[in-house]
Design a protein around this motif. Structure first.
Motif, PDB file in Angstrom:
ATOM      1  N   VAL A 163      17.392  46.803 -64.846  1.00  0.00           N
ATOM      2  CA  VAL A 163      17.946  46.936 -66.207  1.00  0.00           C
ATOM      3  C   VAL A 163      17.258  45.956 -67.155  1.00  0.00           C
ATOM      4  N   VAL A 174      17.224  54.157 -67.325  1.00  0.00           N
ATOM      5  CA  VAL A 174      17.019  53.670 -65.954  1.00  0.00           C
ATOM      6  C   VAL A 174      17.406  54.822 -65.030  1.00  0.00           C
ATOM      7  N   LYS A 176      18.339  55.530 -61.496  1.00  0.00           N
ATOM      8  CA  LYS A 176      18.739  54.776 -60.308  1.00  0.00           C
ATOM      9  C   LYS A 176      18.804  55.731 -59.118  1.00  0.00           C
ATOM     10  N   HIS A 202      29.562  52.652 -69.769  1.00  0.00           N
ATOM     11  CA  HIS A 202      29.323  51.383 -69.076  1.00  0.00           C
ATOM     12  C   HIS A 202      30.644  50.645 -68.873  1.00  0.00           C
ATOM     13  N   ALA A 217      24.215  44.106 -63.670  1.00  0.00           N
ATOM     14  CA  ALA A 217      23.317  45.184 -64.113  1.00  0.00           C
ATOM     15  C   ALA A 217      24.024  46.076 -65.139  1.00  0.00           C
ATOM     16  N   ALA A 221      23.101  46.584 -69.097  1.00  0.00           N
ATOM     17  CA  ALA A 221      22.818  47.936 -69.604  1.00  0.00           C
ATOM     18  C   ALA A 221      23.725  48.248 -70.807  1.00  0.00           C
ATOM     19  N   ILE A 228      21.971  54.926 -67.764  1.00  0.00           N
ATOM     20  CA  ILE A 228      21.596  54.848 -66.346  1.00  0.00           C
ATOM     21  C   ILE A 228      21.871  56.214 -65.727  1.00  0.00           C
TER      22      ILE A 228
END
Ligand code: UDP
Length: 254
Positions: A163, A174, A176, A202, A217, A221, A228
């Motif tokens: 991140v 991102v 993941k 988030h 993380a 973010a 993400i």
């Protein structure tokens, strides 16, 4: 010290395909993903398959940065103890990520794309030390950039490193990579009643204490308003699907 040969400003995405939802992506590949069916270390066919997928994302016109983990070799928190202090164990873990970065770099070059490993732990006879400007130049020139060494500091994880690098390299998302196809209310491997989220904020990811990434993380973010995209790397083509906004994923976004 500069490892690049030019400081002429270059436009972003010189060969970009129009309409990509995330023109510059940061893919987080854990050490475990590189292990394939093995209990430890690297599984070359799996490394090659992930490399091909990264090269395919680049061929679409994405600029591709990758943060590699090291859990297939060593995790600091697991080996730290009476005989080995945590900071030293974490330094060993960071070195493991460099080994993985080099393996992936070579597999990417074999798959036909230029790649560079940049390490947050400087070791200039092995690979370039990480610095933001050279990393950006490599990305603009279409090189796949492997970011090894995590954040360069103990007590962090490569998820937080992912991140952090995505934020400082102005990445659009991102990606993941995990072993499951998104974020679940509980571990779907052990809890059959677990349900999958298509989308989360988030704040929700932090409030529900979801284990897909560590809290540091998610908090970073949120601060950087970075989406993400959580997806399974087990299927070939998964990185391309996540990069193009298709496929089965969970999106964690503001
Ligand atoms: N590590 C660290 N600082 C960082 C990133 C990683 O000390 O910024 C160490 C830590 O010991 C960690 C190991 O490197 O356990 C491997 O990274 P990680 O566990 O995140 O790898 P992954 O789970 O993605 O394979």
């Amino acid at each position: 010290m500069s490892f690049d040969d030019s400081d002429v400003p270059e436009p972003r995405m010189p060969y970009a395909a129009p309409g990509l939802p995330y023109p510059r992506i940061l893919v987080k590949v854990s050490g475990e993903a590189l292990m394939g069916p093995e209990p430890f270390g690297l599984h070359p066919p799996t490394v090659a398959a992930i490399a091909r997928d990264l090269v395919a994302a680049r061929a679409l016109g994405c600029e591709v940065a990758v943060v590699v983990g090291g859990g297939n070799i060593l995790r600091g928190a697991r080996v730290a103890g009476e005989d080995l202090d945590r900071a030293t164990a974490d330094h060993m873990g960071m070195l493991a990520t460099v080994m993985n970065g080099l393996a992936l770099e070579q597999a990417i070059e074999k798959a036909g794309a230029p790649a560079r490993t940049l390490s947050a732990v400087p070791m200039p006879t092995v690979c370039e030390p990480y610095a933001r400007q050279p990393a950006l130049r490599h990305l603009r020139r279409g090189r796949i950039v492997l970011l090894a060494g995590g954040t360069g500091n103990p007590y962090f994880t490569t998820d937080t490193g992912a991140v952090l690098r995505a934020a400082e390299l102005d990445c659009d998302a991102v990606l993941k990579a995990t072993n499951v196809d998104g974020v679940y209310t509980a571990d779907p491997k052990t809890d059959p009643s677990a349900t999958r989220y298509d989308r989360l904020t988030h704040d929700q990811a932090l409030a529900y204490d979801l284990k897909v990434m560590d809290a540091a993380a998610f908090a970073l973010a949120r601060e950087a308003a970075l989406p993400i995209i959580v997806f399974s790397i087990r299927e070939p083509g998964a990185i391309v699907r996540a990069a193009t906004g298709s496929g089965r994923v969970t999106v964690v976004a503001p």
